[in-house]
Design a protein around this motif. Sequence first.
Motif, PDB file in Angstrom:
ATOM      1  N   LEU A 323       5.981  -1.996  17.702  1.00 46.19           N
ATOM      2  CA  LEU A 323       5.466  -1.870  16.342  1.00 46.19           C
ATOM      3  C   LEU A 323       5.265  -0.407  15.979  1.00 46.19           C
ATOM      4  O   LEU A 323       4.882   0.398  16.835  1.00 46.19           O
ATOM      5  CB  LEU A 323       4.127  -2.597  16.198  1.00 46.19           C
ATOM      6  N   HIS A 324       5.546  -0.071  14.731  1.00 44.62           N
ATOM      7  CA  HIS A 324       5.076   1.171  14.126  1.00 44.62           C
ATOM      8  C   HIS A 324       4.069   0.803  13.039  1.00 44.62           C
ATOM      9  O   HIS A 324       4.374  -0.016  12.163  1.00 44.62           O
ATOM     10  CB  HIS A 324       6.231   1.954  13.489  1.00 44.62           C
ATOM     11  N   ILE A 325       2.906   1.393  13.120  1.00 47.20           N
ATOM     12  CA  ILE A 325       1.879   1.222  12.096  1.00 47.20           C
ATOM     13  C   ILE A 325       1.841   2.517  11.306  1.00 47.20           C
ATOM     14  O   ILE A 325       1.543   3.589  11.856  1.00 47.20           O
ATOM     15  CB  ILE A 325       0.505   0.910  12.715  1.00 47.20           C
ATOM     16  N   ILE A 346      -1.027   0.704   4.235  1.00 49.50           N
ATOM     17  CA  ILE A 346      -0.590   0.790   5.629  1.00 49.50           C
ATOM     18  C   ILE A 346       0.507  -0.241   5.829  1.00 49.50           C
ATOM     19  O   ILE A 346       0.368  -1.408   5.432  1.00 49.50           O
ATOM     20  CB  ILE A 346      -1.753   0.518   6.604  1.00 49.50           C
ATOM     21  N   ALA A 348       3.270  -2.201   8.532  1.00 46.89           N
ATOM     22  CA  ALA A 348       3.592  -2.576   9.910  1.00 46.89           C
ATOM     23  C   ALA A 348       5.087  -2.842   9.974  1.00 46.89           C
ATOM     24  O   ALA A 348       5.612  -3.658   9.203  1.00 46.89           O
ATOM     25  CB  ALA A 348       2.815  -3.816  10.329  1.00 46.89           C
ATOM     26  N   GLY A 391       1.155  -7.042  14.146  1.00 51.07           N
ATOM     27  CA  GLY A 391       1.128  -5.736  13.503  1.00 51.07           C
ATOM     28  C   GLY A 391       0.221  -5.709  12.302  1.00 51.07           C
ATOM     29  O   GLY A 391      -0.522  -4.734  12.078  1.00 51.07           O
ATOM     30  N   VAL A 395      -3.044  -3.457  11.250  1.00 49.63           N
ATOM     31  CA  VAL A 395      -3.211  -2.831   9.934  1.00 49.63           C
ATOM     32  C   VAL A 395      -4.604  -3.119   9.384  1.00 49.63           C
ATOM     33  O   VAL A 395      -5.307  -2.222   8.892  1.00 49.63           O
ATOM     34  CB  VAL A 395      -2.127  -3.330   8.957  1.00 49.63           C
TER      35      VAL A 395
END
Length: 498
Positions: A323-325, A346, A348, A391, A395
Amino acid sequence: MSRVIGHHDVLVLGGGVAGCVLAARLSEDPARTVCLVEAGPDHGPDQDAWPRSLRDARALPRDHMWERGVAVHRLRARVVGGSSCVNGCWHTWGSDADHAEWTRAGGPRWSAAAMAPYRERAVAAMRLRPAPEREFSVWAHAALAGARELGYEDVDMGAPGAPGRGTPLLNARDGLRWNAAFGYLGPARSRPNLTVLGDTTANRLVLGGGKVLGAEVVVDGRRETLTADTYVLACGTFGSAGLLLRSGIGPADELREKGVRAEVDLPGVGANLSDQPGVFIPLAPTEDLNSALAAQEKEGELYVSRMLVRAASTHCPADGWDLHILPSAGDPLFGSLPPGEYEAGIAAFLMKPASRGRVRLRSADPAEPLDIDPAFLTDPGGHDVAVLREGLEIVERLAATSALAPLAGPVAGRPSRELTDAELRALLGTYWHPVGTCAMGPATDPMAVTDGEGRVHGVSGLRVADASVLPTVPAANTQLPVLAAAELLADALKEAAS
C-alpha cells in the motif's frame, strides 16, 4: 506502398522515458547508428523553448496526450520524454519481494543487488533529489508527524527497505521539471550517429522469415519504412503491446478475428496488464489550513504532496509492502476551486494487485484507439478489495491523528469502511503505473512475451525494453524502476552486440 527512408543499426520505437534512456546509452558507441522514433513532438535541445506547461514541476499537464476526454486509466503522454514530462515528478523504489518476482521471470540480472547500479545511474541522469524544506506545506509536515504517531519509521523511498514514512525523490529543481529528454537525450543530441524523429508514428512491424524486415511509420501523413539490424520497442505498456498486435504478434485467434494476419502466436501479448488503483478520501480543510496553503502558494512553493507512507496489509508477504498512503493538499487534481480554497485528503493505493487486465485491438486500423481494460479489483479471490479496504482503514486512522485532525475534518457522507464493493469500485482512481503486457519469462511459459534481456520469443532481432516487460508491478511509482530497467536492457543489448 511505403517508401524505405533509412537504415540504422538500432531503431528505437517510442521516445518516452525508456526510449530516451535507450537512445542515449546505445549511441554512446560512435560506431553504432541509432534512430529514436516518437509519435509526439520533439521540442528540441533548448529547455527554454519547451512549452511552459511541460517545464512546470507544479503542474500535471494534459496537453501532450494520446487521447482526450477518456477514462483516466487511459492517459499516456505523447511527446519526446514521455511520462517524465507530465507526471508528478515522484521517484520511489520497490521492495526485495518485487525483485524476487522479477528474478524468477528474467534471471539474476533483475535482482535488487544487480539493479542497484542502474538505479544509481538513473538517479544521476535525472538529477533526483529529496524535496527541500521550503516545499513542505503545513499539511505535509503534519502528515509526517501523523504517520509517526501511527508507528511508521523514516525510510529511504528511493531504495529497497521496509514499510515506513518518507519523501520521494524528485526530478524537479526550483520548479523546473527535469524530464528524460533533458537528462538523457540532452547530452546525446550532438552525436552524429543519433537521429531523433518526432511526430513520427509507428504503425506496425513488417515481418518475414521469423524476423523483422522493417517498421512502417507515418510522418506528415505519408507511410514510410525504416529498417534496422535490431528493432527495440519502447512504446510503453499500452503502445508496445498494441504495436506487436498490429504486426501480427500475439494471440493468433484474436488477431485473425480483427483482420490481422497472425505471424507469431504469442498469447501473452496484451495480457497480464497490471496497474495500481486507489481511492482518494476527501477531507474538509479548516480556514487555518487554507490560509497556510494560500501563503505558500503566494511564495511559489505550494506542492500538493511531498511525503507518503508505504504500508503492509495483513495480506502482504514478507520483505515488502502493498500500500501507498498518500496525503495531499493543494489545487485539485481535477477541476478547480475559488481562490484561497484548496482540496485536502488522503489516498490509499493498491501497490501489488492480483487482478489482471488486457490490451486488445479494436480493429486492424492503426488509427483506431486500443481496447484497454485495467480490470481493477476483479481477482476472483477478493484479494485486491481486501487490501484496499485495509488501506482505507489506515487513511481513517491517519486523518484522526493529533497532527492532522486540527487541519482537516471528515466531509459529509458515509465513512469508507461502510462502502459496498460496488461503491468502492465507483470511487476508484489510478496511480498511472501500468506494466506487464509484454511480460518477461522463459520460452517454456506460454504467456511470456520476452526473455530477461527483452528479446521477443519467436522473432529474431526484436526486443521490448519498457514497463511492459515487467511481469509484476513494483510496490513503487514506476518511473525510477523503468529508468533502471531501460538502463539494464540497454546494457544487455550492448553485450549481445559485442
